[in-house]
Design an enzyme around this catalytic site. Sequence first.
Site, PDB file in Angstrom:
ATOM      1  N   LYS A 195       0.860  -1.180   0.000  1.00  0.00           N
ATOM      2  CA  LYS A 195       0.000   0.000   0.000  1.00  0.00           C
ATOM      3  C   LYS A 195       0.897   1.231   0.000  1.00  0.00           C
ATOM      4  CE  LYS A 195      -3.597   2.389   2.532  1.00  0.00           C
ATOM      5  NZ  LYS A 195      -4.542   2.362   3.659  1.00  0.00           N
ATOM      6  N   LYS A 248      -2.188  -1.452  -3.845  1.00  0.00           N
ATOM      7  CA  LYS A 248      -3.076  -0.298  -3.771  1.00  0.00           C
ATOM      8  C   LYS A 248      -2.275   0.995  -3.822  1.00  0.00           C
ATOM      9  CE  LYS A 248      -6.134   1.843  -0.461  1.00  0.00           C
ATOM     10  NZ  LYS A 248      -6.632   1.828   0.879  1.00  0.00           N
TER      11      LYS A 248
HETATM   12  C1  PBG Z   1      -7.426   3.427   5.511  1.00  0.00           C
HETATM   13  C2  PBG Z   1      -7.740   3.245   4.078  1.00  0.00           C
HETATM   14  C3  PBG Z   1      -7.567   4.179   3.041  1.00  0.00           C
HETATM   15  C4  PBG Z   1      -8.109   3.600   1.907  1.00  0.00           C
HETATM   16  C5  PBG Z   1      -8.558   2.330   2.263  1.00  0.00           C
HETATM   17  N1  PBG Z   1      -8.302   2.124   3.608  1.00  0.00           N
HETATM   18  C6  PBG Z   1      -7.040   5.553   3.054  1.00  0.00           C
HETATM   19  C7  PBG Z   1      -5.696   5.852   3.556  1.00  0.00           C
HETATM   20  O1  PBG Z   1      -4.851   4.974   3.776  1.00  0.00           O
HETATM   21  O2  PBG Z   1      -5.464   7.040   3.752  1.00  0.00           O
HETATM   22  C8  PBG Z   1      -8.204   4.255   0.557  1.00  0.00           C
HETATM   23  C9  PBG Z   1      -9.314   3.803  -0.310  1.00  0.00           C
HETATM   24  C10 PBG Z   1      -9.612   4.705  -1.459  1.00  0.00           C
HETATM   25  O3  PBG Z   1      -8.987   5.760  -1.658  1.00  0.00           O
HETATM   26  O4  PBG Z   1     -10.526   4.337  -2.219  1.00  0.00           O
HETATM   27  N2  PBG Z   1      -6.261   2.862   5.957  1.00  0.00           N
HETATM   28 ZN    ZN Z   2      -5.779   3.686   8.028  1.00  0.00          ZN
END
Ligand code: PBG
Ligand code: ZN
Length: 324
Positions: A195, A248
């Site tokens: 991520k 992601k």
């Molecule tokens: C939280 C999380 C996020 C997303 C999914 N879980 C945001 C972040 O890490 O700031 C993003 C999902 C999206 O942008 O569609 N940990």
């Molecule tokens: Zn988070």
Amino acid sequence: MGFPMIRHRRLRANASLRRLVCQTKLSVDNFVYPLFTCPGKNVKTPIASMAGCFHFSADRIAEEAVEVASLGIPAVLIFGLPEHKDSLGSQAYIEDSTVCQTIRQIKKAVPELLVFTDVCLCAYTDHGHCGVIKDGRIDNDPSLELLAKMALAHAKAGADMVAPSDMMDGRVGKIRIMLDGAGFTETAIMSYAAKYASAYYGPFREAAHSTPGQGDRKSYQMDPGNSNEAIGEMKLDIEEGADILMVKPALPYLDIICRGAQTFDVPMAAYNVSGEYMMIQAAAEQGLIDRDAVMMETLTSIKRAGADILITYFAKDAARILKA
Ligand code: PBG
Ligand code: ZN
């Protein structure tokens, strides 16, 4: 041998030939649809930053779950909001959290619809970070206990799969041990293994009210310039017990999806995130692109890169097109 013996256009000549040789076909079977739940009663409000998405209270989620299942989508991924935020994100791991209520409602209404849950503290902490803070830093190891408790609460409520998105080190292993210790050996883990610290999460953070009050997520999410590190993250998550890996966002990281899929034998998921979704929605809104065509091409590209599972806000719309 080359041209004129070789002519690539031969196999593109008509629709039947193209159908015959097409290597990547989208299927609703691989879609996961994200859903947002909030406290309260009888709530279904549009999310301003994410056109087409809504906040549902637990008592209104069943109708949505029925629709998702009727389109043939096998799974939803649940994100929740608490009534109150505090420094330890306490409402994330209570057994009657909005998410737990939502899981029960969905399982009651549509038992065959798979329920996956996001496991992270950022929507529940008053500082908006994904772990707990000590001396101004995100403290890894104490965060693990809380994340594992959150995963266990979801499993007890009936979640089929938990999806840790916090990017703390060691959370997959901690969650696996906690679940197994409580008898939830069949609850699967889809880890947000690679991520990235991405600016594409903007619209989602408005929806989840999870923008960090101070600082950013760069001390735990990955640097967009790194590729080898993603392989290391994935390897470790498999060793800790991840059943499915995720990359992601998706589009800016297709090379990571490709590398991961070629390196590991577990299913690979890709999350086509809120910013990727809204760029298409916004351009279509302005009449600049054919939304449905761009949507299908985008999802195809993610699958072609190697993703077995596509997590996307387009799931319902794409399912309708595939059905037609
Ligand atoms: C939280 C999380 C996020 C997303 C999914 N879980 C945001 C972040 O890490 O700031 C993003 C999902 C999206 O942008 O569609 N940990
Ligand atoms: Zn988070």
